[in-house]
Write a protein that holds these residues in place. Sequence first.
Motif, PDB file in Angstrom:
ATOM      1  N   THR A 173      39.454  32.662  53.193  1.00 11.83           N
ATOM      2  CA  THR A 173      40.633  33.970  51.512  1.00 11.83           C
ATOM      3  C   THR A 173      38.959  34.675  50.741  1.00 11.83           C
ATOM      4  O   THR A 173      39.280  36.016  50.606  1.00 11.83           O
ATOM      5  N   PHE A 174      38.051  33.521  50.548  1.00 16.64           N
ATOM      6  CA  PHE A 174      37.257  34.175  49.707  1.00 16.64           C
ATOM      7  C   PHE A 174      36.351  34.418  50.828  1.00 16.64           C
ATOM      8  O   PHE A 174      35.909  36.097  49.843  1.00 16.64           O
ATOM      9  N   GLN A 175      36.140  34.811  51.592  1.00 14.48           N
ATOM     10  CA  GLN A 175      35.030  35.544  52.892  1.00 14.48           C
ATOM     11  C   GLN A 175      35.807  36.557  52.041  1.00 14.48           C
ATOM     12  O   GLN A 175      34.920  38.204  52.509  1.00 14.48           O
ATOM     13  N   LEU A 176      36.620  37.216  53.318  1.00 14.26           N
ATOM     14  CA  LEU A 176      37.251  38.043  52.811  1.00 14.26           C
ATOM     15  C   LEU A 176      37.658  39.142  52.171  1.00 14.26           C
ATOM     16  O   LEU A 176      37.768  40.515  51.839  1.00 14.26           O
ATOM     17  N   MET A 177      38.161  38.919  50.363  1.00 12.46           N
ATOM     18  CA  MET A 177      37.423  39.355  49.456  1.00 12.46           C
ATOM     19  C   MET A 177      36.627  39.613  48.765  1.00 12.46           C
ATOM     20  O   MET A 177      35.765  40.833  48.544  1.00 12.46           O
ATOM     21  N   SER A 178      34.802  38.271  49.344  1.00  6.73           N
ATOM     22  CA  SER A 178      34.066  38.986  49.283  1.00  6.73           C
ATOM     23  C   SER A 178      33.439  40.791  50.237  1.00  6.73           C
ATOM     24  O   SER A 178      32.587  41.053  49.686  1.00  6.73           O
ATOM     25  N   MET A 179      33.816  40.097  51.970  1.00  5.30           N
ATOM     26  CA  MET A 179      33.908  41.103  52.000  1.00  5.30           C
ATOM     27  C   MET A 179      33.913  42.592  51.533  1.00  5.30           C
ATOM     28  O   MET A 179      33.306  43.522  51.475  1.00  5.30           O
ATOM     29  N   TYR A 180      35.212  42.213  50.716  1.00  5.44           N
ATOM     30  CA  TYR A 180      35.923  43.822  50.639  1.00  5.44           C
ATOM     31  C   TYR A 180      35.023  44.190  48.371  1.00  5.44           C
ATOM     32  O   TYR A 180      34.506  45.888  48.914  1.00  5.44           O
ATOM     33  N   VAL A 181      34.430  43.246  48.389  1.00  2.29           N
ATOM     34  CA  VAL A 181      33.481  43.415  47.412  1.00  2.29           C
ATOM     35  C   VAL A 181      31.981  44.022  48.170  1.00  2.29           C
ATOM     36  O   VAL A 181      32.122  45.469  47.498  1.00  2.29           O
ATOM     37  N   CYS A 182      31.500  44.036  48.977  1.00  5.63           N
ATOM     38  CA  CYS A 182      30.303  44.739  49.468  1.00  5.63           C
ATOM     39  C   CYS A 182      30.664  45.951  49.962  1.00  5.63           C
ATOM     40  O   CYS A 182      29.803  46.573  49.694  1.00  5.63           O
ATOM     41  N   ILE A 183      32.235  46.506  50.486  1.00 12.44           N
ATOM     42  CA  ILE A 183      32.020  47.287  51.359  1.00 12.44           C
ATOM     43  C   ILE A 183      32.289  48.060  50.090  1.00 12.44           C
ATOM     44  O   ILE A 183      31.621  49.811  50.553  1.00 12.44           O
ATOM     45  N   LYS A 184      33.329  47.782  48.921  1.00 17.24           N
ATOM     46  CA  LYS A 184      33.570  49.206  48.313  1.00 17.24           C
ATOM     47  C   LYS A 184      32.565  48.875  46.983  1.00 17.24           C
ATOM     48  O   LYS A 184      32.585  50.147  46.803  1.00 17.24           O
ATOM     49  N   SER A 185      31.594  48.272  46.876  1.00 16.67           N
ATOM     50  CA  SER A 185      30.729  48.618  45.832  1.00 16.67           C
ATOM     51  C   SER A 185      31.452  48.937  44.769  1.00 16.67           C
ATOM     52  O   SER A 185      31.799  48.794  43.494  1.00 16.67           O
ATOM     53  N   LYS A 186      29.941  50.141  44.659  1.00 11.21           N
ATOM     54  CA  LYS A 186      30.590  50.996  43.614  1.00 11.21           C
ATOM     55  C   LYS A 186      32.390  51.498  43.096  1.00 11.21           C
ATOM     56  O   LYS A 186      32.178  52.396  42.041  1.00 11.21           O
ATOM     57  N   ARG A 187      32.987  51.453  43.823  1.00  9.58           N
ATOM     58  CA  ARG A 187      34.345  52.253  43.660  1.00  9.58           C
ATOM     59  C   ARG A 187      35.550  50.933  43.384  1.00  9.58           C
ATOM     60  O   ARG A 187      36.202  51.150  43.691  1.00  9.58           O
ATOM     61  N   LEU A 188      34.691  49.954  43.238  1.00 10.82           N
ATOM     62  CA  LEU A 188      35.822  48.926  43.164  1.00 10.82           C
ATOM     63  C   LEU A 188      36.528  48.894  40.940  1.00 10.82           C
ATOM     64  O   LEU A 188      34.836  49.983  40.325  1.00 10.82           O
ATOM     65  N   ASN A 189      37.296  48.834  40.811  1.00 13.30           N
ATOM     66  CA  ASN A 189      38.415  49.057  40.112  1.00 13.30           C
ATOM     67  C   ASN A 189      39.284  48.443  39.648  1.00 13.30           C
ATOM     68  O   ASN A 189      39.397  46.986  40.088  1.00 13.30           O
ATOM     69  N   PHE A 190      40.199  48.705  38.431  1.00 12.77           N
ATOM     70  CA  PHE A 190      40.875  47.609  38.064  1.00 12.77           C
ATOM     71  C   PHE A 190      41.893  47.504  38.572  1.00 12.77           C
ATOM     72  O   PHE A 190      41.936  46.550  38.784  1.00 12.77           O
ATOM     73  N   LEU A 191      42.570  47.983  39.749  1.00 16.42           N
ATOM     74  CA  LEU A 191      43.650  47.983  40.678  1.00 16.42           C
ATOM     75  C   LEU A 191      42.901  46.728  41.461  1.00 16.42           C
ATOM     76  O   LEU A 191      43.217  45.593  42.365  1.00 16.42           O
ATOM     77  N   ASP A 192      41.381  46.505  42.310  1.00 17.30           N
ATOM     78  CA  ASP A 192      40.812  45.838  42.949  1.00 17.30           C
ATOM     79  C   ASP A 192      41.157  44.286  42.000  1.00 17.30           C
ATOM     80  O   ASP A 192      41.475  43.637  42.787  1.00 17.30           O
ATOM     81  N   ALA A 193      40.603  44.616  41.403  1.00 12.29           N
ATOM     82  CA  ALA A 193      40.870  43.262  40.502  1.00 12.29           C
ATOM     83  C   ALA A 193      41.714  43.047  40.678  1.00 12.29           C
ATOM     84  O   ALA A 193      41.987  41.641  40.570  1.00 12.29           O
ATOM     85  N   PHE A 194      43.523  43.546  40.018  1.00 16.98           N
ATOM     86  CA  PHE A 194      44.174  42.673  39.915  1.00 16.98           C
ATOM     87  C   PHE A 194      44.948  42.276  41.104  1.00 16.98           C
ATOM     88  O   PHE A 194      45.552  41.362  41.138  1.00 16.98           O
ATOM     89  N   ILE A 195      44.744  43.353  41.992  1.00 14.14           N
ATOM     90  CA  ILE A 195      44.863  42.317  43.654  1.00 14.14           C
ATOM     91  C   ILE A 195      44.414  41.151  44.043  1.00 14.14           C
ATOM     92  O   ILE A 195      45.175  39.794  44.386  1.00 14.14           O
TER      93      ILE A 195
END
Length: 409
Positions: A173-195
């Motif tokens: 689970t942590f790896q999937l979250m980490s991958m998503y962070v690397c993919i979205k990078s600068k487009r991370l937002n509060f909705l991502d943080a909430f999820i």
Amino acid sequence: MIYNAKFSRLEKSRGKGVYTLADIYIFLACIWFFITALVNGTRISDLGNFAIILYHIQHVVWIVVRGFIIVKVIKELQYKDWRIALLVILGFFSILYSDGNWIVTILWFICGAKRVDLEKLIRRLFISQLLAYLIIVALAGLDMITNTSTTRIDGKVRYSFGFYHPNTLAARTFQLMSMYVCIKSKRLNFLDAFIFAIVTFLNYRVTDSMTASFLMLSLVVLSVLVSYASKENRNNYLRQCVRFCLDKLKYTVIIIPFLATFAILNISSFTNNLSDTFASRGTQALLYFQHYGISLFGAKLEINSGVEGWSLVSDLYTLDNSFIYLLLGYGIIFFILFILGEFFLFRRVVKEKNFALLTVLSLYSVYGITESSIIQLPLNFTLLYLAYVLWDDDFQKQKSKVRYGRNVL
């Protein structure tokens, strides 16, 4: 993007059915990671004959991957390229003296990653890993494979939902979250943080994995900071403070391994101040340290990593520390090379201001204190980025501008 001129021309001719070696590498890597995610660390063996077929497929795919990488390396190899020769020699000694499976796997993939767009590779791997993750959880939900449960001393029940151990579910689970962070990078937002916060809460309630839950919570907070630090139109002073703090994360890769080693060697001095979980892990690591000692190329460790584990060596049960595992199991040479490789990777990431990847790399370094997973490629995708260190000069020559973390999946 990281393309050479020939690579770019071939990219444009895809409509004519032309694919590059890099394309094939990405495809085969995704297949191998997908199959490995299904059969390694899961209860897929409960499916009987179908599981046996999957094991055979994994074996065949691994043979194909290695064969292709050999062809790719030979085709792209430059005259007197000492790097490949060095890694081949080190890989040979790793197999000869230690249980070199995971180290050799890492060497195979980073050797073959020359001229590969790693951003694209991570995006494809995220999809394959998410699919495998959902399949295992679904099979457990349908009672087709075992939903393994363990009970702590305090009576709290932990569930794995088809994975071999609750900690494995948490790590995936942590790896999937980490991958998503690397993919979205600068487009991370509060909705991502909430999820992320919801996923972290569910992970804690299901697996009761303290380390993974802490790292997930850290990822929630840091992902917001990463998003803020990436915006050029925000308050300049505050943004610079955030960037300064994120920049200092690069020292974790140097400090943490040596602090972890020092702590293990002096575990008896402060055992009373640690929780039972950390104290027992530290004690086990010290016992392994005393039994095997340090060597150039490591030793074949008697170890288990599952629920029903065993060891032929008295008092030795499991070694939940990646840095001690690397030092004892693969030797001081690989230990130093790993630390140096990670340090140069951190330095490059900081230079490119890729705060998303910097955050993930730092959290994986922390993860290594209590788990052995950060030296296992299927559980730590960031090891693929070591290709930037191995082939740095090649990447530098073939790019006009390096951009980590593309904004689309």
